[in-house]
Design an enzyme around this catalytic site. Structure first.
Site: not given
Ligand code: HPA
Length: 259
Positions: A8, A63, A92
Site C-alpha cells: 500500500s 480478503y 503497510a
Molecule cells: N491492521 C491490519 N492491517 C493493517 C493495519 C492494521 O492496523 N494497518 C495497515 N494494515
C-alpha cells in the site's frame, strides 16, 4: 533476478524502473484482478540503477476472496517463469509494539502465519525442493535484512525490527485481538506477506521484508482505524522508502550476490 512486492502506498517505486516489459496478473491468470483501491495488479520488469528487477505493483489479497493458491500465483510466476531468487516483501502494517510510531519502518525478522491457511496446503513441492515439509527457522534472510538495516543507517535512519503477524482481514483487529497478538510476540499486524514469504522460502528463494507502520494497532490510541489513514502515512513515508529500496537493490551488487 530480484523481485519486490510493493505494498500500500509504495507502488510508485515501479514508476522509477526503466521498463522492459509490463505483464498484468490477469495475463498470467485471467481470474486475477486486484480489487483494492491504490493497488494495481501487474509486474513491471526492467532495470533500476542498472540492476534487473521485477516489481509487483500491487498484490493479490486473501480478503478479496481469492484462494491462497491464487494469492501466491504471481509469486510463483516470478520464481518459476522470471527467475526470481531474491524477494523483497513490503507492506503497510499496524504497530503492536508500544515503542513503534506511525511512519516507522520495521525490518521483518520473523512472522506468525498461524491465523491464515498455508499456501502450501495441497501443493507438493517435492519435485522442486526434494522435501514436502519445509524448515522455516530462517524464513527472512539475515544477510538481506542486514543490508536493509545498513542502507537505512547510511540514509540517517534507524529501522525497527520485529515479528509480523498476518490476519485474513478485511476487518481491522479488535483491541482484544491486538492484546492477544502482542502476548504471542507480534510487533506488527497486517493482511499479507507471510504466505508469500513462506511459499518463496520453501521454494529456496532468499526473502526479506519491510513493514511501513502506518498506524498504531486497534485500541492503542483513541482513534478508529481507517484505510485512508493507512494510505496517508504510507504516502508520507513513501519518499524515504523508495530511496531506501533503491539503495538496497543497488547494494545487492556489492553483496556479491549474483544477478
Ligand atoms: N491492521 C491490519 N492491517 C493493517 C493495519 C492494521 O492496523 N494497518 C495497515 N494494515
Amino acid at each position: 533476478m530480484t523481485g519486490i512486492v510493493l505494498g500500500s502506498g509504495l507502488g510508485q517505486l515501479a514508476d522509477e524502473i526503466e521498463v522492459e516489459k509490463i505483464i498484468e496478473y490477469s495475463d498470467i491468470d485471467p481470474s486475477l484482478k486486484s480489487t483494492v483501491e491504490g493497488h494495481k495488479g501487474r509486474f513491471v520488469i526492467g532495470t533500476l540503477d542498472g540492476v534487473r528487477i521485477v516489481a509487483m505493483q500491487g498484490r493479490i489479497h486473501y480478503y478479496e476472496g481469492y484462494s491462497m493458491k491464487q494469492v501466491i500465483t504471481p509469486i510463483e510466476y516470478m520464481i518459476k517463469e522470471l527467475g526470481v531468487d531474491k524477494l523483497i516483501l513490503t507492506n503497510a502494517a499496524g504497530g503492536i509494539n508500544e515503542s513503534f510510531a506511525p511512519g516507522d519502518l520495521m525490518i521483518i525478522k520473523d512472522h506468525i502465519t498461524s491465523f491464515v491457511p498455508s499456501p502450501l496446503i495441497g501443493v507438493d513441492l517435492t519435485p522442486q525442493t526434494g522435501n514436502r515439509f519445509h524448515d522455516m527457522t530462517y524464513t527472512y534472510d539475515r544477510e538481506l535484512s542486514e543490508l536493509i538495516r545498513i542502507e537505512a543507517e547510511a540514509l540517517g535512519r534507524k529501522l525497527k525490527e520485529g515479528v509480523y503477524l498476518q490476519t485474513t482481514g478485511p476487518c481491522y483487529e479488535t483491541p482484544a485481538e491486538i492484546r492477544a497478538y502482542r502476548s504471542l510476540g507480534a510487533d506488527a499486524v497486517g493482511m499479507s506477506t507471510t504466505v508469500e514469504a513462506a511459499f518463496a522460502h520453501a521454494m529456496g528463494v532468499r526473502v526479506c521484508g519491510v513493514s511501513c507502520i502506518t498506524n498504531l494497532a486497534a485500541g492503542m490510541s483513541a482513534e478508529k482505524l481507517s484505510h485512508e489513514e493507512v494510505q496517508i502515512t504510507a504516502d508520507k513515508t513513501g519518499v524515504f522508502f523508495r530511496k531506501l529500496m533503491r539503495n538496497v537493490i543497488c547494494g545487492l551488487k556489492a553483496l556479491d550476490i549474483k544477478e
